[in-house]
Enzyme design. Structure first.
Site, short mmCIF file in Angstrom:
data_model
loop_
_atom_site.label_atom_id
_atom_site.label_comp_id
_atom_site.label_asym_id
_atom_site.label_seq_id
_atom_site.Cartn_x
_atom_site.Cartn_y
_atom_site.Cartn_z
N HIS A 188 0.83 -1.20 0.00
CA HIS A 188 0.00 0.00 0.00
C HIS A 188 0.86 1.25 0.00
O HIS A 188 0.46 2.29 -0.50
CB HIS A 188 -0.94 -0.01 1.19
N GLU A 430 -17.55 -3.18 -31.52
CA GLU A 430 -16.19 -3.64 -31.79
C GLU A 430 -16.15 -4.75 -32.82
O GLU A 430 -15.12 -5.39 -33.01
CB GLU A 430 -15.47 -4.02 -30.49
N ASP A 454 -10.50 -3.99 -30.78
CA ASP A 454 -11.06 -5.16 -31.46
C ASP A 454 -11.64 -4.80 -32.82
O ASP A 454 -11.55 -5.57 -33.76
CB ASP A 454 -12.13 -5.82 -30.59
N CYS A 501 -13.85 3.88 -26.38
CA CYS A 501 -13.08 3.47 -25.20
C CYS A 501 -11.87 2.62 -25.57
O CYS A 501 -11.11 2.21 -24.70
CB CYS A 501 -13.96 2.75 -24.18
C1 PEP Z 1 -11.46 -2.59 -27.41
O1 PEP Z 1 -11.57 -3.69 -27.98
O2 PEP Z 1 -11.13 -1.55 -28.00
C2 PEP Z 1 -11.71 -2.50 -25.98
C3 PEP Z 1 -11.80 -1.33 -25.36
O3 PEP Z 1 -11.82 -3.65 -25.26
P1 PEP Z 1 -10.56 -4.57 -24.88
O4 PEP Z 1 -9.32 -3.84 -25.27
O5 PEP Z 1 -10.67 -4.80 -23.41
O6 PEP Z 1 -10.82 -5.77 -25.69
MG MG Z 2 -12.54 -5.32 -26.98
#
Ligand code: PEP
Ligand code: MG
Length: 548
Positions: A188, A430, A454, A501
């Site tokens: 920690h 994705e 992805d 994301c």
């Molecule tokens: C992605 O595929 O862009 C994503 C955010 O998910 P991961 O990277 O966890 O597959």
């Molecule tokens: Mg993904």
């Protein structure tokens, strides 16, 4: 000049004088007592005092480093109230007729040794916590105070090891860096150092001699080195590096608390991606507006067996509470392909990236899915949670998922659990299929978040794990950029919001382009939030579009 090496737990440069931190090594004497009952009462009074000290430390740490990192002090309070621990202390006092200090020291050593011998790395790490709380108790019993830094100027703390309570107790304004001889990267203390953004090193081969005390030193957390009595040229180089770092930090500091709005008034949410609760402090520190992707599969990857509904509930609740009303998007289990957990006993596959993964596992193993959904829904009573489903390829999947969610909501109603009845349900985009049918999907969900990692893999038919194909893996490919635009337009057509994301969202060379496409949100690693905000604040979207 002498150079020492260690393992860096946080980058950055510190230049200053060394302050050798020595614990008040408590020499615990074994004294005979007459009245065991009175001694036990003295022990309980000290225990209550130690618990209230820890509560004060907890509150201090919440303010300074966030709730997640402060939790250690709650855990310490619980250790003091542990029945086995109390029984052991009382038993030693009663049977040996000895003083409480000795009984506590003995119990602390026994328990610490027991933890230190455990197989599990996490439990081994708790040995230090047991010692820490025992020392606190002894200090209270013997009427002592905590060790302090004996200097008015900020110093580099060099110590054998630092207990979390010591790290928090130290006056932050007086600390430039931590350098310890022992300590683990998962301790920690390391986590606290990270959240305080102070260069810190553990496992350093520095001698703890009095001679070193007060010497000028440079800690280079980037290269994991400490320079004691640095040569002129090294001092000059590192001072330059430090100044550059400070300039960058100051610039980003100025951006904290600012709204993400372009010069011509377009707003965008900048959220953070996390993998576990340990990342929360960084999310707060970097002023992210929310969590755009909580990769919940890390809970499963860190377990020996399926995490229970209760275990998950407690984690999601912590995240929701820590974010205090800011949006937290929890992505349901995305296991399979590169993320494997043995207990799932997934069949070996020829093409795992095209195999049984993510939502496909959830829809074929309803009990696993149910436990997670129940945990998320229950946690939604404690903050602003949204649920996001990965690897979607069809409207039918979404309809099936929504039915399952409705079923669980009815179940929770029946059991009297509170949850957010209007919880947002979104999907990750994705797969190329989901892009093509984005308009149909938009009618069914509240939001889209594009997983460009992805999406690039499946669109370009390139394994994202295969390093030798890196030169072909191009997330800037015109096909991908065109798909991004199709997805935003589809979402907006049906009044829904869209974000990114995947890693591409953090690509600063595309921030203006994402604004021009009309994205409502970007979710990125915490350290990227402020650099993106900087670009947003400097952009005039209309002008940018005109230049294209
Ligand atoms: C992605 O595929 O862009 C994503 C955010 O998910 P991961 O990277 O966890 O597959
Ligand atoms: Mg993904």
């Amino acid at each position: 000049m002498v150079v020492y090496s260690g393992k860096s737990v946080f980058g950055g440069i510190a230049i200053g004088h060394i302050s050798l931190y020595k614990k008040d090594q408590q020499q615990v004497k074994r004294n005979k007592i007459e009245d065991a009952e009175a001694e036990i009462a003295r022990y309980h009074a000290a225990k209550e005092e130690a618990i209230s000290q820890l509560q004060a430390l907890y509150e201090k740490a919440v303010k300074e480093v966030g709730e997640a990192s402060a939790e250690i002090f709650e855990a310490h309070q619980m250790m003091l109230d542990d029945e086995d621990y109390i029984d052991s202390v009382e038993n030693i006092i009663n049977t040996q007729m000895v003083n409480a200090e000795f009984a506590v020291a003995q119990t602390g050593d026994n328990f610490a040794e027991m933890f230190a011998n455990m197989d599990d790395e996490y439990f081994r790490g708790r040995a230090a916590d047991i010692k820490d709380v025992s020392e606190r108790l002894i200090t209270v019993l013997s009427g002592g105070g905590a060790a302090e830094i004996a200097s008015d100027e900020a110093v580099i703390i060099v110590a054998d090891d630092l207990a979390p309570s010591e790290t928090v107790q130290l006056d932050k304004d007086k600390i430039l860096s931590f350098v310890t001889v022992h300590g683990s990267a998962n301790s920690h203390t390391a986590i606290l150092a990270k959240t305080m953004s102070i260069p810190a090193m553990i496992g350093t081969d520095i001698p703890l001699d009095d001679e070193i005390d007060g010497k000028l030193a440079i800690v280079d957390g980037f290269e994991g080195k400490v320079y004691v009595d640095p040569d002129e040229d090294v001092l000059e180089d590192k001072t330059k590096l430090l100044n550059e770092e400070n300039e960058k930090k100051a610039l980003l500091e100025q951006l904290k608390g600012k709204e993400n709005i372009t010069l011509d008034g377009q707003k965008i949410n900048i959220y953070a991606n996390i993998g576990n609760t340990k990342d929360l402090a960084l999310v707060l520190k970097n002023d992210a507006g929310g969590i755009g992707l909580f990769r919940s599969e890390f809970i499963y990857l860190g377990s020996e067996d399926y995490p229970t509904e209760e275990e998950q509930f407690s984690i999601y609740k912590t995240v929701a509470e820590t974010m205090a009303g800011k949006k937290v998007i929890i992505r349901t289990l995305d296991i399979g392909a590169d993320k494997q957990a043995d207990y799932f006993k997934l069949p070996a596959e020829e093409n795992p990236a095209l195999g049984l993964r993510a939502i496909r596992i959830c829809l074929t193993r309803p009990e696993v899915f149910r436990a997670q959904l129940r945990a998320i829904l229950r946690a939604s009573a404690y903050g602003k949670i949204s649920i996001m489903f990965p690897m979607i390829i069809s409207v039918d999947e979404v309809i099936e998922i929504k039915k399952i969610v409705e079923g669980i909501k009815a179940e929770l109603d029946g059991e009297g659990f509170a949850y957010d009845k209007n919880i947002e349900l979104g999907i990750m985009i994705e797969t190329p299929a989901s892009v093509i049918i984005a308009e149909d999907l938009a009618k069914e969900v509240d939001f889209f978040s594009i997983g460009t990692n992805d999406l690039t893999q499946y669109t370009l038919a390139i394994d994202r794990q295969n390093q030798s194909l890196d030169r072909f893996y191009d997330p800037h490919h015109p096909a991908i950029l065109k798909m991004l635009k199709m997805v935003v337009d589809a979402a907006h057509k049906y009044g829904k919001w869209a974000g990114i994301c995947g890693e591409l969202g953090a690509d600063l060379t595309l921030t203006k382009e994402f604004l021009a496409m009309g994205f409502d949100e970007l979710s990125v690693s915490p350290g990227r939030v402020l650099p993106i905000r900087k670009i947003v604040l400097e952009t005039d979207v209309k002008e940018y579009k005109g230049q294209k």
